[in-house]
Design a protein around this motif. Structure first.
Motif, PDB file in Angstrom:
ATOM      1  N   VAL A  46       3.738   5.935  -7.759  1.00 55.07           N
ATOM      2  CA  VAL A  46       2.942   4.942  -7.034  1.00 55.07           C
ATOM      3  C   VAL A  46       2.946   5.262  -5.544  1.00 55.07           C
ATOM      4  CG1 VAL A  46       2.749   2.492  -6.425  1.00 55.07           C
ATOM      5  CG2 VAL A  46       3.362   3.156  -8.766  1.00 55.07           C
ATOM      6  N   GLU A  47       4.088   5.692  -5.026  1.00 54.12           N
ATOM      7  CA  GLU A  47       4.183   6.021  -3.602  1.00 54.12           C
ATOM      8  C   GLU A  47       3.351   7.249  -3.240  1.00 54.12           C
ATOM      9  OE1 GLU A  47       8.332   6.473  -2.979  1.00 54.12           O
ATOM     10  OE2 GLU A  47       8.743   4.314  -2.903  1.00 54.12           O
ATOM     11  N   SER A  71       1.803  -1.405  -3.813  1.00 50.21           N
ATOM     12  CA  SER A  71       1.489  -0.202  -3.044  1.00 50.21           C
ATOM     13  C   SER A  71       0.989  -0.548  -1.651  1.00 50.21           C
ATOM     14  CB  SER A  71       0.427   0.625  -3.784  1.00 50.21           C
ATOM     15  OG  SER A  71       0.005   1.728  -3.002  1.00 50.21           O
TER      16      SER A  71
END
Length: 226
Positions: A46-47, A71
């Motif tokens: 996700v990062e 996010s």
């Protein structure tokens, strides 16, 4: 990787193909499956998301809230009609930018990069220096530099170096690298493909730097140490 969210498959397919033509990984998600995908994806994946492109569909405000809870990547919305009220409502909901269709993916990428620069989300486009600043890794499409000289890399190797640099000091697996580079969590991880790219990348870096800035641990993964 960019995430394209819309209820229409034709829209997600169009923009995913557009990103791909520019050498940028992207994934299309239906509105209903987007939250579940974000919840299930490993945090490190996700990062690694560079931005969200939100199509023109109902209740984009709730979609934005769901994304922002997981996010900090830029969120850009597409408008198919000119409407001041709609644009203002989108900004109020927390969307970072609004563009009107048709729009080229190059503009979307540029806008996302500008948002990250203004808000400090990520390191783009500032370089990440290693020991004594010899190696600089960029995340805006430029090749890295060693001692001020450009190191030309194939697209896959450059993307791998960018991903490792973003996760400096953190061990990442071959599967995470595969996802970041190819943008497809549903594809079986071809470890030999990842190993081949990284082997070539490490050799080039060693030849120019005199040391290996990427640590490898058998059966574990890789760590960018600079």
């Amino acid at each position: 990787m960019y995430i394209v969210v819309d209820e229409r498959q034709s829209v997600t397919d169009h923009y995913v193909a557009g990103f791909g033509a520019e050498g940028v990984k992207a994934r299309g998600l239906a509105v209903g499956s987007m939250k579940g995908w974000l919840d299930a994806a490993p945090r490190i994946d996700v990062e690694a998301i560079d931005g969200f492109l939100i199509g023109d569909f109902a209740d984009r405000a709730s979609c934005t809230v769901a994304i922002r809870s997981l996010s900090r990547a830029p969120i850009i919305a597409l408008n198919e009609t000119r409407s001041l009220e709609q644009t203002l409502a989108l900004f109020t909901a927390g969307i970072d930018d609004v563009v009107r269709k048709p729009v080229h993916v190059r503009e979307i990428i540029a806008r996302a990069s500008a948002i990250r620069r203004r808000t400090g989300r990520g390191v783009e486009p500032a370089p990440t220096p290693d020991r004594a600043g010899r190696l600089k890794v960029y995340t805006d499409g430029r090749d890295p530099e060693i001692d001020g000289t450009c190191l030309l890399l194939p697209r896959r190797e450059r993307h791998i170096l960018e991903y490792l640099s973003k996760n400096r000091g953190r061990q990442v697996t071959k599967g995470q690298i595969f996802t970041a580079v190819y943008g497809d969590l549903d594809t079986s991880v071809e470890e030999s493909v990842v190993e081949g790219h990284i082997s070539k990348l490490r050799k080039k870096l060693r030849m120019r730097l005199g040391y290996d800035p990427i640590e490898a641990k058998r059966m574990a993964g890789y760590t960018f140490v600079g």
